[in-house]
Design a protein around this motif. Structure first.
Motif, PDB file in Angstrom:
ATOM      1  N   HIS A  84      38.809  -7.129  -2.114  1.00  0.00           N
ATOM      2  CA  HIS A  84      40.236  -7.146  -2.412  1.00  0.00           C
ATOM      3  C   HIS A  84      40.978  -6.117  -1.564  1.00  0.00           C
ATOM      4  O   HIS A  84      40.505  -5.010  -1.339  1.00  0.00           O
ATOM      5  N   ARG A 136      42.399 -11.699  -0.129  1.00  0.00           N
ATOM      6  CA  ARG A 136      42.296 -12.490  -1.353  1.00  0.00           C
ATOM      7  C   ARG A 136      43.423 -12.098  -2.301  1.00  0.00           C
ATOM      8  O   ARG A 136      43.871 -10.968  -2.316  1.00  0.00           O
ATOM      9  N   ASN A 138      45.825 -10.754  -5.068  1.00  0.00           N
ATOM     10  CA  ASN A 138      45.730  -9.483  -5.758  1.00  0.00           C
ATOM     11  C   ASN A 138      45.468  -9.692  -7.247  1.00  0.00           C
ATOM     12  O   ASN A 138      46.333 -10.173  -7.975  1.00  0.00           O
TER      13      ASN A 138
END
Length: 593
Positions: A84, A136, A138
């Motif tokens: 992330h 990707r 959040n």
């Protein structure tokens, strides 16, 4: 042509990270798979690979530090991160697996700034690359509170400017503001395209990432498009070399076109950038230009700004004196004078062999036997401490009292004490278990022992004792953390102040050492700390942390303390070190640092 073939004897380093098992968000399926597969691929391409999975914040920083040290000597350095990522206030951050991300205010301390990752590859000799499969969506967007009170954080990552960079390539798995898929198969679309392309022979670096972009667009049906930000070297770069191409014909030399320079444009560009060197170069070449006077004024302003920044960083009385002498009419003159007043200690009377007799009418009262009474530079707790009085000190002379503070003289010391701790009139002073008569010891005959205004080496010397002195009256002693001996409040022939216990001995050969310590071998008294400025206190405190392996992250910390051997952001201090740090912090607070 510049072919980086595995056959060449060059150093290639890669840091590969896959974060899947997030503690406070949904687990990602593929980052670990992505990281392992790319690590194997890079190893086959003669990279030395440092592979890490599911890093928390502390482990992430340690891994990045270890890689940065190795990458300094690499010809080509690469960081690949799958996991992330997040954008906050136009800056990009990578998210460790233990991040809670409750608000933007706390998130910036839990995440890894992309700028730190870029710094780790900037030292590569030929090419530094950062590949981020980190766009990707959040997972914290619904729970984070931004500083302005609005909900959510932007999707995807923010663009990265590369102006002025050299030999740097940054690849995002998706365009700025967009998110990338984790993937329905074993790998994400971006990593899958990278694995299919990165080791193809004869694929120049620009063409390589164009091919990756085309594959991702095809695999995602056009929903996801990678993007690169780059400033590459002038030569073509290949990760895997092709067969040697036929030699190119020598280029035909063309006459260089004449350079027509516009002085006004040079001035405008230099002033807009506030570029001191460019402005000085403009003046050297065009001293009579219509904008020369403006350039001179701007140069003076820039030099004054640099001088003020350096003066604030040093934060010393001598530094502020020098700044005011050079720029007496500066807009910062009043601030310099205010800081100078706070730093400048009161004048110390010249030693003449004696001080004010200890026959004044005032004495200290109400102070616990294990404590002392501060003497300050002015009437208030906001003023710097210039000395300390023993809890049973007597014979003080009163200069005057106002607003619950009294200016007093005690032997060689002068300062302000809180009026509630002073009394006037006769009375027996409280008894101390360490009071009595002592003799000087530990100094060669003919030399002198320093007498300080307070019970530590940080206080100024106000008088002296001869090495042959006897019948030195000790009224009380004060132990300090880390000092094997106590500091004792003494009086001798009108000389009064504090002397290190290592230089005192009673009639039975005993010395006043700290109650918590065994009797030590006498050691020389530490020299008083000169200046005693906020910088001195800051440096003394952080030197303790540096000794315990603290990793400094601020530019000022790195400037003064070596980070090469650091290993922790939470150093374990001994009880003595903790006490010393707390004492320094209290002193910083008292001085308003």
């Amino acid at each position: 042509m510049f072919c980086l073939s595995p056959a060449l004897a060059e150093k290639r380093m890669a840091l590969v990270i896959g974060n899947s098992a997030y503690s406070n968000a949904t687990t990602l399926a593929n980052p670990r798979n992505d990281a392992r597969a790319l690590a194997d691929k890079l190893t086959s391409m003669q990279f030395t690979v440092m592979l890490h999975e599911d890093l928390d914040g502390q482990s992430f920083r340690i891994a990045l530090g270890e890689f940065s040290e190795e990458a300094l000597n690499a010809d080509i350095a690469m960081v690949f991160y799958a996991g992330h990522g997040i954008e906050m206030a136009g800056q990009n951050y990578l998210i460790p697996i233990d991040a809670r991300m409750r608000s933007e205010a706390t998130a910036q301390f839990e995440t890894i700034p992309l700028e730190q990752v870029l710094d780790s590859v900037r030292g590569a000799k030929k090419l530094g690359m950062v590949l981020l499969d980190a766009c990707r969506d959040n997972p914290f967007a619904n729970s984070m509170q931004r500083k302005d009170g609005t909900r959510a954080v932007k999707r995807g990552l923010s663009p990265v400017p590369v102006d002025g960079e050299r030999g740097l390539l940054i690849s995002f798995a998706a365009e700025a503001g967009s998110t990338a898929d984790d993937g329905d198969t074993k790998h994400s679309p971006y990593t899958e395209a990278l694995l299919e392309t990165i080791d193809q022979p004869g694929m120049e670096i620009n063409r390589l990432f164009r091919a990756v972009r085309a594959k991702v667009r095809e695999k995602s049906g056009g929903r996801q498009v990678p993007i690169e930000y780059a400033q590459l070297p002038d030569q073509d770069i290949y990760l895997v070399a092709a067969s040697a191409p036929p030699p190119s014909p020598a280029p035909v030399a063309q006459p260089a076109p004449p350079i027509i320079e516009d002085p006004l444009l040079l001035y405008i560009q230099a002033s807009a950038r506030r570029d001191l060197a460019a402005l000085e170069d403009f003046l050297r070449r065009y001293p009579d230009h219509i904008r020369a006077a403006d350039a001179r004024r701007l140069i003076e302003d820039l030099k004054e700004g640099q001088a003020w920044a350096a003066t604030q960083a040093a934060d010393s009385a001598d530094g502020y004196d020098a700044f005011l002498a050079a720029y007496p009419n500066s807009a910062n003159a009043s601030r310099a004078n205010d800081r100078l007043a706070a730093l400048r200690p009161p004048p110390v009377p010249e030693y003449t062999g004696s001080c004010t007799p200890l026959n004044g009418s005032m004495s200290v009262t109400g102070v616990p036997p294990d404590d002392t009474l501060f003497l300050r530079q002015g009437g208030g707790t906001g003023f710097r401490a210039v000395g300390e009085l023993a809890f049973n000190a007597t014979g003080l002379h009163q200069v005057g009292c106002a607003n619950n503070w009294c200016e007093v003289v005690y032997g060689c010391m002068r300062g302000y004490a809180a009026q509630k701790y002073l009394r006037t009139g006769a009375g027996s002073p409280p008894f101390s278990t360490q009071q009595g008569k002592y003799s000087a010891t530990g100094f060669a005959a003919g030399t002198r022992i320093p007498v300080l205004s307070g019970p530590s080496a940080q206080y100024a010397a106000v008088s002296e004792l001869p090495a042959e002195a006897t019948d030195i009256w000790v009224s009380d002693c004060d132990s300090k953390p880390g000092d094997p001996y106590a500091w004792c409040n003494v009086s001798w022939r009108n000389v009064a102040g504090w002397v290190y216990g290592g230089y005192l001995v009673d009639g039975l050969g005993r010395q006043p050492f700290a109650a918590s310590q065994p009797a030590p071998v006498p050691q020389p008294v530490p020299a008083p700390v000169t200046g005693n400025s906020c910088f001195d206190l800051w440096y003394a405190r952080n030197a303790i942390f540096a000794e315990r392996g603290y990793c400094f992250t601020s530019a000022e910390g790195k400037k003064w303390f070596d980070n090469s051997q650091c290993h922790t952001s939470a150093p374990q201090l001994s009880s003595a070190e903790t006490a010393e740090v707390n004492a320094i912090k209290a002193r910083e607070k008292a001085q308003g640092c």
